[in-house]
Scaffold this motif. Structure first.
Motif, PDB file in Angstrom:
ATOM      1  N   ARG A  86     -31.314-118.872  30.388  1.00 59.31           N
ATOM      2  CA  ARG A  86     -32.306-119.766  30.752  1.00 59.31           C
ATOM      3  C   ARG A  86     -32.997-120.403  29.558  1.00 59.31           C
ATOM      4  O   ARG A  86     -34.292-120.673  29.464  1.00 59.31           O
ATOM      5  CB  ARG A  86     -33.763-119.238  31.386  1.00 59.31           C
ATOM      6  CG  ARG A  86     -33.118-118.584  32.987  1.00 59.31           C
ATOM      7  CD  ARG A  86     -34.162-117.906  33.783  1.00 59.31           C
ATOM      8  NE  ARG A  86     -34.397-116.523  32.866  1.00 59.31           N
ATOM      9  CZ  ARG A  86     -33.680-115.529  33.157  1.00 59.31           C
ATOM     10  NH1 ARG A  86     -32.333-115.632  33.751  1.00 59.31           N
ATOM     11  NH2 ARG A  86     -34.029-114.491  32.399  1.00 59.31           N
ATOM     12  N   PHE A  87     -32.114-120.572  28.463  1.00 52.78           N
ATOM     13  CA  PHE A  87     -32.775-121.287  27.386  1.00 52.78           C
ATOM     14  C   PHE A  87     -33.096-122.810  27.469  1.00 52.78           C
ATOM     15  O   PHE A  87     -33.712-123.341  26.952  1.00 52.78           O
ATOM     16  CB  PHE A  87     -31.740-120.864  26.125  1.00 52.78           C
ATOM     17  CG  PHE A  87     -31.897-121.794  24.915  1.00 52.78           C
ATOM     18  CD1 PHE A  87     -33.144-121.445  24.307  1.00 52.78           C
ATOM     19  CD2 PHE A  87     -31.182-122.836  24.547  1.00 52.78           C
ATOM     20  CE1 PHE A  87     -33.197-122.308  23.105  1.00 52.78           C
ATOM     21  CE2 PHE A  87     -31.494-123.829  23.512  1.00 52.78           C
ATOM     22  CZ  PHE A  87     -32.674-123.346  22.593  1.00 52.78           C
ATOM     23  N   LYS A  88     -32.192-123.309  28.359  1.00 50.48           N
ATOM     24  CA  LYS A  88     -32.718-124.622  28.729  1.00 50.48           C
ATOM     25  C   LYS A  88     -33.908-124.838  28.949  1.00 50.48           C
ATOM     26  O   LYS A  88     -34.493-125.982  28.593  1.00 50.48           O
ATOM     27  CB  LYS A  88     -31.483-125.356  29.795  1.00 50.48           C
ATOM     28  CG  LYS A  88     -31.395-126.700  30.139  1.00 50.48           C
ATOM     29  CD  LYS A  88     -30.394-126.991  31.182  1.00 50.48           C
ATOM     30  CE  LYS A  88     -30.283-128.429  31.323  1.00 50.48           C
ATOM     31  NZ  LYS A  88     -31.315-128.926  31.954  1.00 50.48           N
ATOM     32  N   ARG A  92     -26.827-112.012  34.852  1.00 45.69           N
ATOM     33  CA  ARG A  92     -27.361-112.424  33.556  1.00 45.69           C
ATOM     34  C   ARG A  92     -28.028-111.158  33.269  1.00 45.69           C
ATOM     35  O   ARG A  92     -28.466-110.138  33.915  1.00 45.69           O
ATOM     36  CB  ARG A  92     -28.427-113.369  33.536  1.00 45.69           C
ATOM     37  CG  ARG A  92     -27.566-114.799  33.976  1.00 45.69           C
ATOM     38  CD  ARG A  92     -28.720-115.859  33.643  1.00 45.69           C
ATOM     39  NE  ARG A  92     -28.091-117.240  33.744  1.00 45.69           N
ATOM     40  CZ  ARG A  92     -27.650-117.782  35.070  1.00 45.69           C
ATOM     41  NH1 ARG A  92     -27.679-117.163  36.039  1.00 45.69           N
ATOM     42  NH2 ARG A  92     -26.929-118.988  34.808  1.00 45.69           N
ATOM     43  N   ASN A  96     -36.078-125.631  26.120  1.00 43.65           N
ATOM     44  CA  ASN A  96     -36.086-126.996  25.462  1.00 43.65           C
ATOM     45  C   ASN A  96     -36.758-128.017  26.543  1.00 43.65           C
ATOM     46  O   ASN A  96     -37.345-128.888  25.922  1.00 43.65           O
ATOM     47  CB  ASN A  96     -34.563-127.468  25.738  1.00 43.65           C
ATOM     48  CG  ASN A  96     -33.854-127.133  24.288  1.00 43.65           C
ATOM     49  OD1 ASN A  96     -34.542-126.593  23.233  1.00 43.65           O
ATOM     50  ND2 ASN A  96     -32.685-126.847  24.258  1.00 43.65           N
ATOM     51  N   ASP A 126     -24.646-115.019  25.150  1.00 44.21           N
ATOM     52  CA  ASP A 126     -25.251-116.170  25.642  1.00 44.21           C
ATOM     53  C   ASP A 126     -26.793-116.169  26.087  1.00 44.21           C
ATOM     54  O   ASP A 126     -26.843-115.080  26.835  1.00 44.21           O
ATOM     55  CB  ASP A 126     -24.314-116.695  26.779  1.00 44.21           C
ATOM     56  CG  ASP A 126     -24.790-118.176  27.305  1.00 44.21           C
ATOM     57  OD1 ASP A 126     -24.187-119.216  26.530  1.00 44.21           O
ATOM     58  OD2 ASP A 126     -25.807-118.472  27.976  1.00 44.21           O
ATOM     59  N   LEU A 127     -27.615-116.941  25.752  1.00 47.74           N
ATOM     60  CA  LEU A 127     -28.901-116.565  26.147  1.00 47.74           C
ATOM     61  C   LEU A 127     -29.154-117.142  27.628  1.00 47.74           C
ATOM     62  O   LEU A 127     -28.576-118.003  27.968  1.00 47.74           O
ATOM     63  CB  LEU A 127     -29.814-117.574  25.163  1.00 47.74           C
ATOM     64  CG  LEU A 127     -29.902-117.255  23.630  1.00 47.74           C
ATOM     65  CD1 LEU A 127     -30.811-118.031  22.792  1.00 47.74           C
ATOM     66  CD2 LEU A 127     -30.005-115.652  23.473  1.00 47.74           C
ATOM     67  N   LEU A 163     -28.837-124.561  11.334  1.00 51.13           N
ATOM     68  CA  LEU A 163     -30.066-124.203  12.035  1.00 51.13           C
ATOM     69  C   LEU A 163     -30.703-122.632  11.643  1.00 51.13           C
ATOM     70  O   LEU A 163     -31.483-122.432  11.324  1.00 51.13           O
ATOM     71  CB  LEU A 163     -29.852-124.362  13.412  1.00 51.13           C
ATOM     72  CG  LEU A 163     -31.280-124.129  14.403  1.00 51.13           C
ATOM     73  CD1 LEU A 163     -32.620-124.790  13.546  1.00 51.13           C
ATOM     74  CD2 LEU A 163     -31.235-124.119  15.679  1.00 51.13           C
ATOM     75  N   GLY A 179     -25.065-124.051  20.486  1.00 51.41           N
ATOM     76  CA  GLY A 179     -26.138-124.161  21.343  1.00 51.41           C
ATOM     77  C   GLY A 179     -26.713-123.053  21.555  1.00 51.41           C
ATOM     78  O   GLY A 179     -27.140-122.455  20.388  1.00 51.41           O
ATOM     79  N   ASP A 180     -26.643-122.197  22.761  1.00 54.34           N
ATOM     80  CA  ASP A 180     -27.208-120.860  22.354  1.00 54.34           C
ATOM     81  C   ASP A 180     -26.329-119.652  22.778  1.00 54.34           C
ATOM     82  O   ASP A 180     -26.590-118.539  23.131  1.00 54.34           O
ATOM     83  CB  ASP A 180     -28.139-120.743  24.001  1.00 54.34           C
ATOM     84  CG  ASP A 180     -27.623-120.883  25.178  1.00 54.34           C
ATOM     85  OD1 ASP A 180     -26.347-121.226  25.145  1.00 54.34           O
ATOM     86  OD2 ASP A 180     -28.236-120.741  26.104  1.00 54.34           O
ATOM     87  N   ASP A 240     -35.422-124.793  18.823  1.00 54.21           N
ATOM     88  CA  ASP A 240     -34.824-124.494  17.530  1.00 54.21           C
ATOM     89  C   ASP A 240     -35.607-123.129  16.793  1.00 54.21           C
ATOM     90  O   ASP A 240     -34.792-122.398  16.379  1.00 54.21           O
ATOM     91  CB  ASP A 240     -35.012-125.447  16.485  1.00 54.21           C
ATOM     92  CG  ASP A 240     -34.080-126.631  16.852  1.00 54.21           C
ATOM     93  OD1 ASP A 240     -33.223-126.638  17.532  1.00 54.21           O
ATOM     94  OD2 ASP A 240     -34.091-127.828  16.385  1.00 54.21           O
ATOM     95  N   LYS A 295     -22.484-112.832  33.427  1.00 57.93           N
ATOM     96  CA  LYS A 295     -23.469-113.974  33.738  1.00 57.93           C
ATOM     97  C   LYS A 295     -23.177-114.150  35.302  1.00 57.93           C
ATOM     98  O   LYS A 295     -24.188-114.433  36.126  1.00 57.93           O
ATOM     99  CB  LYS A 295     -22.944-115.335  33.339  1.00 57.93           C
ATOM    100  CG  LYS A 295     -23.271-115.721  32.003  1.00 57.93           C
ATOM    101  CD  LYS A 295     -24.509-116.403  31.852  1.00 57.93           C
ATOM    102  CE  LYS A 295     -24.759-116.797  30.408  1.00 57.93           C
ATOM    103  NZ  LYS A 295     -26.470-116.944  30.213  1.00 57.93           N
ATOM    104  N   ARG A 324     -23.158-117.932  14.949  1.00 58.76           N
ATOM    105  CA  ARG A 324     -23.602-118.845  15.932  1.00 58.76           C
ATOM    106  C   ARG A 324     -22.366-119.836  16.366  1.00 58.76           C
ATOM    107  O   ARG A 324     -21.942-120.650  15.285  1.00 58.76           O
ATOM    108  CB  ARG A 324     -24.710-119.635  15.922  1.00 58.76           C
ATOM    109  CG  ARG A 324     -25.414-120.427  16.899  1.00 58.76           C
ATOM    110  CD  ARG A 324     -26.501-121.164  16.301  1.00 58.76           C
ATOM    111  NE  ARG A 324     -27.112-122.330  17.340  1.00 58.76           N
ATOM    112  CZ  ARG A 324     -27.522-123.242  17.252  1.00 58.76           C
ATOM    113  NH1 ARG A 324     -27.393-123.867  15.765  1.00 58.76           N
ATOM    114  NH2 ARG A 324     -27.857-123.989  18.178  1.00 58.76           N
TER     115      ARG A 324
END
Ligand SMILES: Nc1nc2c(ncn2[C@@H]2O[C@H](COP(=O)(O)OP(=O)(O)OP(=O)(O)O)[C@@H](O)[C@H]2O)c(=O)[nH]1
Length: 505
Positions: free
Chosen positions: A376-378, A490, A381, A373-374, A340, A415-416, A390, A486, A412
């Protein structure tokens, strides 16, 4: 019959066949040789009128006597068997009680066809033309009419023996010639066979050469023949197809004509060393076509076995494996990169981390490992869809690379989750500053028209050698630090379990 008094030349042998003993005595006087019996004067008188005197030079014949046809036949057979045939036979016409002259001559000729015959007679029971016809006499028969003339007898004996001898010599000569011709013919036939074999061998060799030439011309692989100084001696059409150089352009030039700068100069030295040691070299190298394009070829070079004194020759057979090589590179890239974002994946990261640890340990340097780790990336999506998620991940990867040095690695993990490996770290304290900068950069909005997306980033940091000496330890420590950050809310960074003198947040 009487035995010869002494051995005369074979051609002088004469057989007299007559039932009258006196005739034998007379002939002996004329032709030489001892009289078989005495007291033939009366007969002599009757036949010759005058006492017979041997003519000068008439002697020297070997005269045998036979009194009947059967006896003459036996003489002729014995003479033939002994290899001493008669040249001439004087044969009486009437020889009671046995065969007459004609019968006798017929029998004699059945066993010795070359015998010259003189019929001696005063009269005949046959007409002469019948005799000649019946005997098929041709040139073998003369007629001597009684009373005999001594000179005539002597001349006949001389002439006929000479003729017989000439004929015999001619036949022997012919036979010798025939033998020579046969021998010569055999020699010529042997030479011809040899020639045929050589011709067949030459044809076989020629066919093999033609086949080799055809293979050379039609091979899909490029073939190049050089001397020991890499000077091109011969190339095939596929060489031209693959390199762009025609035979005329390539022959006489050095192989370096094709050289690209993709291989180290050391590479060619090693190639030649191996070639000289083992007589062959197989491998991959990058060459340049006439149009300048660099291509990857799979090359097999063999030293051609030569007889002592002959110059060394090398044959290179190659094909273009650029496409395969690119495919291979692509597969390898896929195996070690994230499809990706194009960033190195976990495997490559670990490999680089291990190398970096070795280098840092050797040089006494520091390393930094950041787990990112990102935040609130979810939601991205979930609200905008996976595809936009993506796009955001790709932009994050891009920003990471922008913030790093060439010697650093951004990977990478999935995931994030991203990891940054920092080499040649002078001051571990400065890692926090970099972490701040990264958080700021990654937290900036990402615009993918018509959407604007924004996420945050949380970072956990581990340092070599402070937080671990092995790759797995450092990974675990950075991960733990990231989770600690985290937990701390965060958008911040933490450094792994503090060690004496190590960095703290
Ligand atoms: N678009 C996209 N999403 C992915 C990919 N891989 C994983 N994800 C998603 O990324 C999200 C990562 O989960 P989390 O890290 O728990 O989500 P988060 O919202 O960042 O949670 P926090 O880290 O706690 O803030 C999940 O929804 C995965 O489905 C990917 O390749 N593309």
């Amino acid at each position: 019959m009487t035995a010869p008094a002494h051995s005369e030349p074979a051609h002088r042998r004469i057989l007299l066949v007559d039932d009258m003993p006196a005739i034998h005595a007379d002939f002996r006087k004329i032709l030489g040789g001892p009289a078989p019996t005495a007291d033939f004067d009366a007969f002599e008188q009757a036949l010759f009128g005058e006492p017979v005197v041997a003519p000068a030079g008439a002697a020297g014949f070997e005269l045998d006597s036979a009194y009947q046809g059967q006896e003459a036949l036996a003489c002729v057979q014995a003479a033939l068997q002994a290899g001493r045939p008669y040249a001439v036979a004087f044969v009486d016409m009437r020889m009671p009680p046995g065969w007459d002259g004609v019968q006798t001559i017929e029998r004699l000729w059945q066993v010795d066809a070359r015998l010259q015959v003189v019929i001696c007679t005063a009269y005949s029971d046959y007409a002469w033309h019948e005799v000649l016809e019946r005997l098929d006499a041709r040139d073998r028969l003369l007629i001597l009419k009684k009373p005999f003339d001594a000179i005539e007898v002597s001349q006949m004996a001389d002439t006929l023996t000479a003729k017989w001898q000439a004929t015999r010599q001619a036949m022997q000569h012919a036979s010798t010639l025939e033998t020579q011709v046969r021998a010569r013919t055999a020699e010529l036939e042997a030479a011809n066979r040899q020639l045929q074999q050589e011709l067949a061998e030459r044809q076989r060799t020629s066919a093999q050469l033609q086949l080799a030439a055809s293979v050379f011309d039609n091979a899909m692989d490029g073939i190049v023949v050089t001397d020991e100084r890499s000077c091109i001696l011969s190339v095939n059409p596929a060489f031209t197809t693959l390199t762009g150089y025609t035979a005329a352009e390539a022959i006489g030039r050095k192989l370096s004509l094709l050289r690209s700068d993709r291989n180290e100069p050391n590479f060619y030295r090693e190639q030649w060393n191996l070639l000289l040691q083992a007589g062959r070299w197989t491998g991959e190298l990058w060459n340049r076509r006439k149009d300048g394009e660099v291509f990857c070829e799979w090359l097999n070079i063999s030293a051609v076995p030569v007889t002592p004194g002959q110059p060394a020759r090398y044959v290179g057979i190659f094909n273009d494996v650029t496409a395969l090589r690119r495919q291979d590179d692509h597969i390898r890239h896929l195996a070690f990169h994230d499809p990706l974002t194009g960033l190195p994946n976990r495997a490559l990261l670990l490999d680089r981390l291990e190398h970096a640890i070795d280098g840092a340990a050797r040089l006494g340097e520091h390393l930094g490992l950041m787990f990112i780790d990102l935040d609130r990336f979810k939601q991205i999506n979930d609200t905008l869809g996976h595809e936009l998620g993506d796009r955001l991940l790709q932009e994050i990867a891009h920003r990471l690379r922008q913030q790093l040095l060439e010697s650093d690695t951004a990977a990478r993990l999935g995931g994030d989750e991203f990891v940054v490996l920092l080499e040649h770290v002078q001051d571990p304290q400065a890692l926090g500053t970099l972490a701040e900068r990264l958080i700021t950069s990654l937290s900036r909005p990402v615009v993918v028209e018509p959407h604007t997306m924004q996420v945050g980033a949380t970072i956990g940091i581990a340092c070599f050698p402070e937080h671990g000496l092995r790759a797995t330890d450092l990974m675990r420590q950075a991960d733990a630090a990231m989770y600690a950050a985290k937990s701390a809310g965060r958008g911040c960074w933490r450094v792994g379990p503090p060690s004496p003198g190590g960095p703290t947040d």
